[in-house]
Design an enzyme around this catalytic site. Structure first.
Site, PDB file in Angstrom:
ATOM      1  N   GLY A 123       0.857  -1.298   0.090  1.00  0.00           N
ATOM      2  CA  GLY A 123       0.124   0.028   0.101  1.00  0.00           C
ATOM      3  C   GLY A 123       0.867   1.228  -0.093  1.00  0.00           C
ATOM      4  N   ALA A 124       0.502   2.056  -0.733  1.00  0.00           N
ATOM      5  CA  ALA A 124       1.363   3.226  -1.166  1.00  0.00           C
ATOM      6  C   ALA A 124       2.153   3.919   0.158  1.00  0.00           C
ATOM      7  CB  ALA A 124       0.731   4.313  -2.151  1.00  0.00           C
ATOM      8  N   ARG A 145      10.050  -0.759  -5.046  1.00  0.00           N
ATOM      9  CA  ARG A 145       8.828  -0.915  -6.029  1.00  0.00           C
ATOM     10  C   ARG A 145       8.750   0.410  -6.554  1.00  0.00           C
ATOM     11  NH1 ARG A 145       3.204  -3.284  -3.499  1.00  0.00           N
ATOM     12  NH2 ARG A 145       2.966  -3.802  -5.481  1.00  0.00           N
ATOM     13  N   GLN A 176      -5.570  -9.015  -2.136  1.00  0.00           N
ATOM     14  CA  GLN A 176      -5.603  -8.043  -1.245  1.00  0.00           C
ATOM     15  C   GLN A 176      -7.080  -8.061  -0.782  1.00  0.00           C
ATOM     16  OE1 GLN A 176      -3.870  -7.918  -4.019  1.00  0.00           O
ATOM     17  NE2 GLN A 176      -2.023  -6.727  -3.688  1.00  0.00           N
ATOM     18  N   ASP A 179      -1.754   4.999  -6.115  1.00  0.00           N
ATOM     19  CA  ASP A 179      -0.295   4.817  -5.923  1.00  0.00           C
ATOM     20  C   ASP A 179       0.373   5.978  -6.602  1.00  0.00           C
ATOM     21  OD1 ASP A 179      -1.488   1.989  -5.715  1.00  0.00           O
ATOM     22  OD2 ASP A 179       0.646   1.898  -5.027  1.00  0.00           O
ATOM     23  N   LYS A 206      -4.286  -0.085  -8.012  1.00  0.00           N
ATOM     24  CA  LYS A 206      -4.295  -1.894  -8.262  1.00  0.00           C
ATOM     25  C   LYS A 206      -5.065  -2.244  -9.624  1.00  0.00           C
ATOM     26  CE  LYS A 206      -2.588  -4.223  -6.609  1.00  0.00           C
ATOM     27  NZ  LYS A 206      -1.328  -4.765  -6.728  1.00  0.00           N
TER      28      LYS A 206
HETATM   29  O1  MRU Z   1       0.484  -3.850  -4.812  1.00  0.00           O
HETATM   30  P1  MRU Z   1      -0.166  -3.360  -3.462  1.00  0.00           P
HETATM   31  O2  MRU Z   1      -1.063  -4.267  -2.844  1.00  0.00           O
HETATM   32  O3  MRU Z   1       0.748  -2.426  -2.698  1.00  0.00           O
HETATM   33  O4  MRU Z   1      -1.328  -2.290  -4.014  1.00  0.00           O
HETATM   34  C1  MRU Z   1      -1.665  -1.386  -3.235  1.00  0.00           C
HETATM   35  C2  MRU Z   1      -2.933  -0.410  -3.906  1.00  0.00           C
HETATM   36  O5  MRU Z   1      -2.995  -0.680  -5.108  1.00  0.00           O
HETATM   37  C3  MRU Z   1      -3.663   0.486  -3.321  1.00  0.00           C
HETATM   38  O6  MRU Z   1      -4.972   0.674  -3.633  1.00  0.00           O
HETATM   39  C4  MRU Z   1      -2.981   1.821  -3.184  1.00  0.00           C
HETATM   40  O7  MRU Z   1      -1.477   1.494  -2.654  1.00  0.00           O
HETATM   41  C5  MRU Z   1      -3.335   2.830  -2.153  1.00  0.00           C
HETATM   42  S1  MRU Z   1      -3.416   2.341  -0.577  1.00  0.00           S
HETATM   43  C6  MRU Z   1      -3.988   3.240   0.361  1.00  0.00           C
END
Ligand code: MRU
Length: 365
Positions: free
Chosen positions: A59-60, A97, A201, A242, A253
């Site tokens: 998550g970002a 990432r 997720q 992100d 995502k």
């Molecule tokens: O690959 P991930 O699980 O890190 O992807 C996360 C997402 O796509 C979330 O929607 C995004 O980071 C926003 S989280 C508050």
């Protein structure tokens, strides 16, 4: 590994995904959920980078805080004697990432305090953590107010993707923080999370968080999302981000774009809920956002179960980009930008360093 998950979980329903506890980083291992609640204790940069890469912390906003704590670890381990190793550690943290802008931004912000020593770097990491938590609570209220404005103050059915709760954002969450606020206001008829292939997720993490809160929900397979938007009364789709490009195009995502197309066709509001620090004005459009490809293994199987014959080639973009013309509004901790009403994403006047944006002059940008 810590045998005391209470350091992060506490007794309330507000969990904390990551923190600095007694001289080391502690984080909930999100790969072990929902079966097991495991807290990892990490005091090594390579181990932290590995945790970010394999989505033990994800998550970002959460990976931004992980990166900032990683800088503190690197200062303690490598400075002043091994500047080359320190520079290498900065690179590996920044590049763990590529898509979430929060990671590089938080690493740079913590690293800007290196000359003042370990204590100053750690204090900056704590500031980033605390700003993110405060931002999530503010976004929750602002987003719930917007939903009331769009559909009236009544129980709503809200679709979402991936996990955007406390696990993804240190505490409370972005899109899921809005859903939590709606629940607490008595205005959540049900949440509709999609499972979110390939790493699930939505089904592993979002359902776990909603259950802890006692909020009503039903889980959908990803491909049911657009159809249900067409056939049922769904009030809004809420996603996190992100990276939001300068024109409003939003990377999130993979699967978000399909929901946006379905929402547009069904005239359902599609709302992005994101920190100001997820906005990247240096990236002109979504076409300029690097999308992480995580390799075939996650597509052809999961936790040792094969979904495809051995050697099956696969594409695995972890994110997609929703073009701004499919986005009704962007909600941040400071503002609501109504793209559907022709508003554009203008620079927000930030103080130097605030929300991760160092504009170099201590004033507006
Ligand atoms: O690959 P991930 O699980 O890190 O992807 C996360 C997402 O796509 C979330 O929607 C995004 O980071 C926003 S989280 C508050």
């Amino acid at each position: 590994m810590s045998d005391n998950p209470a350091t992060l979980i506490g007794s309330s329903t507000e969990l904390r995904s990551i923190d600095w506890v007694d001289g080391a980083v502690e984080l909930i291992d999100q790969t072990a959920l929902p079966e097991e609640l495991v807290v990892l204790r990490i005091d090594d940069v390579a181990e932290l980078v590995d945790a970010i890469r394999r989505l033990a912390v994800r998550g970002a906003p959460s990976i931004g805080v992980a990166g900032a704590f990683g800088v503190a670890l690197a200062v303690r381990i490598y400075l002043p004697d091994e500047p080359g190793e320190f520079a290498q550690a900065m690179l590996s943290l920044r590049n763990a990432r590529p898509t979430a802008v929060n990671l590089g931004r938080a690493v740079d912000r913590a690293a800007s305090r290196v000359s003042a020593g370990f204590g100053a770097v750690l204090a900056e990491a704590f500031r980033i953590r605390d700003e993110e938590i405060a931002a999530c609570w503010a976004m929750g209220k602002r987003g719930a107010d917007l939903l009331e404005e769009l559909s009236g103050a009544r129980p709503q059915r809200l679709m979402t993707i991936c996990n955007t709760g406390g696990l993804a954002a240190v505490e409370r969450g972005t899109a899921l923080g809005v859903i939590a606020t709606m629940f607490e206001r008595g205005q959540l008829e049900e949440a509709l999370p999609v499972e979110t292939r390939p790493l699930l997720q939505g089904s592993r993490l979002t359902t776990w968080e909603l259950s802890r809160k006692g909020a009503p929900f039903r889980l959908l397979v990803d491909s049911a999302g657009p159809f249900l938007l067409a056939r049922q009364s769904i009030d809004a789709v809420l996603i996190g981000a992100d990276r939001v490009a300068a024109n409003g195009d939003t990377a999130n995502k993979v699967g978000s774009y399909a929901l946006a197309l379905g929402a547009d066709r069904a005239s359902v509001p599609f709302i992005v809920v994101a920190l100001e620090s997820s906005i990247d004005l240096d990236t002109p459009t979504g076409d300029d956002i690097e999308i992480e490809d995580r390799g075939a293994a996650e597509v052809v199987g999961f936790r040792g179960l094969a979904f495809a014959p051995p050697g099956t080639p696969a594409l695995n973009p972890a994110f997609d980009v929703t073009p701004v013309d499919l986005i009704t509004a962007l909600v941040t901790e400071r503002r609501v930008v109504r793209f559907d009403q022709g508003e554009a994403l203008t620079p927000w006047p930030l103080k130097n360093g605030e929300n991760g944006i160092d504009n170099g002059n201590g004033g507006g940008i």
